[in-house]
Design an enzyme around this catalytic site. Structure first.
Site, PDB file in Angstrom:
ATOM      1  CG  ASP A 250     -74.012  53.344  -7.099  1.00 59.10           C
ATOM      2  OD1 ASP A 250     -73.581  53.299  -8.363  1.00 59.10           O
ATOM      3  OD2 ASP A 250     -74.605  52.572  -6.610  1.00 59.10           O
TER       4      ASP A 250
HETATM    5  N1  ATP Z   1     -68.293  43.124   2.390  1.00 60.24           N
HETATM    6  C1  ATP Z   1     -67.311  44.199   2.011  1.00 60.24           C
HETATM    7  N2  ATP Z   1     -66.331  44.505   2.822  1.00 60.24           N
HETATM    8  C2  ATP Z   1     -65.560  45.450   2.568  1.00 60.24           C
HETATM    9  N3  ATP Z   1     -65.674  46.182   1.389  1.00 60.24           N
HETATM   10  C3  ATP Z   1     -66.456  45.893   0.372  1.00 60.24           C
HETATM   11  C4  ATP Z   1     -67.484  44.784   0.818  1.00 60.24           C
HETATM   12  N4  ATP Z   1     -68.247  44.648  -0.315  1.00 60.24           N
HETATM   13  C5  ATP Z   1     -67.809  45.550  -1.331  1.00 60.24           C
HETATM   14  N5  ATP Z   1     -66.784  46.415  -0.786  1.00 60.24           N
HETATM   15  C6  ATP Z   1     -65.934  47.603  -1.497  1.00 60.24           C
HETATM   16  O1  ATP Z   1     -66.919  48.121  -2.596  1.00 60.24           O
HETATM   17  C7  ATP Z   1     -66.505  47.976  -3.743  1.00 60.24           C
HETATM   18  C8  ATP Z   1     -67.534  47.635  -4.705  1.00 60.24           C
HETATM   19  O2  ATP Z   1     -67.995  46.331  -4.547  1.00 60.24           O
HETATM   20  P1  ATP Z   1     -68.482  45.475  -5.617  1.00 60.24           P
HETATM   21  O3  ATP Z   1     -67.243  44.857  -6.156  1.00 60.24           O
HETATM   22  O4  ATP Z   1     -69.385  44.621  -4.775  1.00 60.24           O
HETATM   23  O5  ATP Z   1     -69.128  46.148  -6.646  1.00 60.24           O
HETATM   24  P2  ATP Z   1     -70.385  46.361  -7.234  1.00 60.24           P
HETATM   25  O6  ATP Z   1     -70.917  44.818  -7.748  1.00 60.24           O
HETATM   26  O7  ATP Z   1     -70.402  47.202  -8.572  1.00 60.24           O
HETATM   27  O8  ATP Z   1     -71.384  46.970  -6.401  1.00 60.24           O
HETATM   28  P3  ATP Z   1     -72.963  47.395  -6.774  1.00 60.24           P
HETATM   29  O9  ATP Z   1     -73.854  46.374  -6.429  1.00 60.24           O
HETATM   30  O10 ATP Z   1     -72.855  48.650  -5.591  1.00 60.24           O
HETATM   31  O11 ATP Z   1     -72.964  47.962  -8.270  1.00 60.24           O
HETATM   32  C9  ATP Z   1     -65.162  46.910  -3.656  1.00 60.24           C
HETATM   33  O12 ATP Z   1     -64.370  47.089  -4.300  1.00 60.24           O
HETATM   34  C10 ATP Z   1     -64.644  46.881  -2.157  1.00 60.24           C
HETATM   35  O13 ATP Z   1     -63.977  47.953  -2.071  1.00 60.24           O
END
Ligand code: ATP
Ligand code: MG
Length: 453
Positions: A250
């Site tokens: 988000d």
């Molecule tokens: N452990 C981490 N360290 C650094 N950056 C992170 C980490 N986890 C997530 N991010 C950042 O957050 C962004 C989105 O995370 P993710 O790929 O997990 O999305 P998502 O699965 O859609 O998340 P959500 O569960 O909030 O919907 C990643 O592209 C990255 O930039």
């Protein structure tokens, strides 16, 4: 920037406690609860983040008629919520947590809903956005054909970031950026799983959707941007050990939309979004977001915030009255109209033309009294509970935010001739006109003052 967030809002509840023993009749831990925390989740969290960043946020969503919806509204002060009737319960996701671990999650009201009804106010909020975020959580709002058409039309002019969902609908083709995570991308594109397939999945999805770019998010590995003809760009990041990863996606989409809305290019916006998601996690995730000011004011307690006041009166089942005007040189005619207006309900909010708005309407010599003083004088009247200053020529937008039951207009207007009348009717409100009191007018006062010198 005026950003419209379109999508599914749910209520997130954290039940926090400690575990020191097992239950005697089953091998499960006993949680001694110390606190319940409520947050707007899904599209609501995106709206809260953007509001916190200082944007003017309208949230187009679908809510049930229930306690969870009331709590969501309460947790989003300052966000203008345009809630379509979901005809289903508002979903609640409860996480039971101790200091160091999540214990379980309890979902309620998350079954498949019908497609929500979408009204004209929702379409209007899309058509005036300077940037749009679609945060789809699979609850069918994005299936609505008129809403999709409005999104497609507006996205031809302003950036639209679309965060898709496995149970959701495909993004509109005018979307600037589509942001699946790697699992969602692989499943939708039918590729192998894992970061190694991100580029192939992104390319397939971009072609299928016809959008400008796809940003596949890769958790701690960052993200991969695929923009049509250009070679894919890997955006790496410094991994953080996130105690609570909820909301990273988000944060990423809200930052991307704000950057694109400001005029940044896709790669710049994607880099900024990745950095912003990392910073959010490093700061502690959702726990780091400021608690919204509580607006659970006791019944009848005055608050100076017009939106919060109107909302709390609405929630208590009271009647919200609004009256509008320039109120430049307040006189007895104004005061009588306002007192009559206040008697029609439980609170009176005055929609006041800003200095610029008065100047445009009445000419360069006006207003005589500056906005700040006009607000102060109105608030000093017993019959006025709050003042909402608006900058447009007409009060329509202010009214959409307040949604009063009664709109009082002083002067020689017929109700049918007022442009506000259909707007008021759209939410079941009425317009009332009150004739001006003879011999009292700001223009006459101004002329008399000029004679005095
Ligand atoms: N452990 C981490 N360290 C650094 N950056 C992170 C980490 N986890 C997530 N991010 C950042 O957050 C962004 C989105 O995370 P993710 O790929 O997990 O999305 P998502 O699965 O859609 O998340 P959500 O569960 O909030 O919907 C990643 O592209 C990255 O930039
Ligand atoms: Mg996500």
């Amino acid at each position: 920037m005026r950003i419209t967030v379109v999508g599914d809002t749910l209520l997130d509840e954290d039940v926090e406690g400690t575990i020191e023993r097992l239950c005697p009749d089953a091998p499960v831990p006993v949680v001694d609860v110390s606190a319940h925390r409520f947050r707007a989740g899904g599209a609501g969290l995106v709206a809260a983040m953007l509001h916190h960043d200082g944007h003017e946020v309208e949230l187009v969503t679908a809510l049930g008629d229930d306690e969870a919806a009331r709590r969501i509204r309460e947790r989003l002060p300052g966000v203008s919520i345009i809630a379509c009737d979901s005809a289903a319960p508002t979903p609640v996701k409860q996480r039971v947590r101790t200091a160091d671990q999540a214990v379980c999650r309890i979902d309620e009201g998350c079954g498949p809903p019908p497609v929500p009804r979408v009204d004209d106010l929702a379409l209007a909020a899309v058509s005036r956005a300077e940037a749009i975020v679609v945060s789809d959580y699979g609850r069918r709002l994005t299936e609505h054909p008129e809403l999709r058409a409005a999104l497609q039309r507006r996205a031809l002019r302003v950036p639209l970031v679309w965060d898709p969902h496995p149970r959701g609908t495909e993004p509109v083709s005018a979307a600037r950026l589509v942001t699946p995570n790697i699992d969602e991308a692989a499943a939708a594109a039918g590729t192998g799983r894992g970061a190694a397939h991100a580029s192939e999945a992104a390319e397939r999805l971009r072609e299928r959707y016809g959008c400008a770019a796809v940003l596949v998010t890769l958790g701690e590995l960052g993200a991969l941007l695929h923009e049509g003809e250009r070679a894919p760009v890997e955006i790496t990041t410094d991994p953080v050990e996130a105690a609570d990863p909820c909301g990273a996606g988000d944060r990423l989409i809200s930052a991307a939309a704000a950057a694109l809305g400001r005029g940044a290019g896709l790669e710049e916006a994607a880099r900024e979004a990745v950095a912003s998601a990392r910073a959010y996690l490093a700061a502690g995730g959702v726990a780091s977001l400021p608690e919204p000011e509580t607006i659970e004011a006791p019944a009848g307690a005055p608050t100076d915030d017009p939106i919060a006041l109107a909302r709390s009166v609405h929630e208590r089942g009271g009647t919200v009255v609004a009256a509008g005007g320039c109120f430049d040189l307040l006189h007895a005619g104004h005061v009588r109209t306002l007192a009559a207006a206040r008697d029609m309900g439980d609170c009176l909010v005055v929609c006041l033309n800003s200095d610029d708005s008065v100047r445009r309407l009445k000419g360069p010599e006006r207003p005589i009294i500056r906005e700040h003083d006009r607000v102060e004088m109105l608030l000093a009247l017993n019959c006025v509970d709050a003042v909402l200053v608006f900058d447009e020529d007409g009060p329509e937008r202010a009214l959409e935010r307040l949604r009063p039951h009664v709109w009082v207009k002083g002067g020689d207007y017929t109700v049918e001739a007022l442009p506000e009348t259909p707007l008021l009717r759209s939410w079941g409100g009425t317009t009332v006109t009150v004739p001006y009191h003879l011999g009292r007018s700001t223009t006459r006062l101004a002329t008399a003052l000029a004679r005095v010198g």
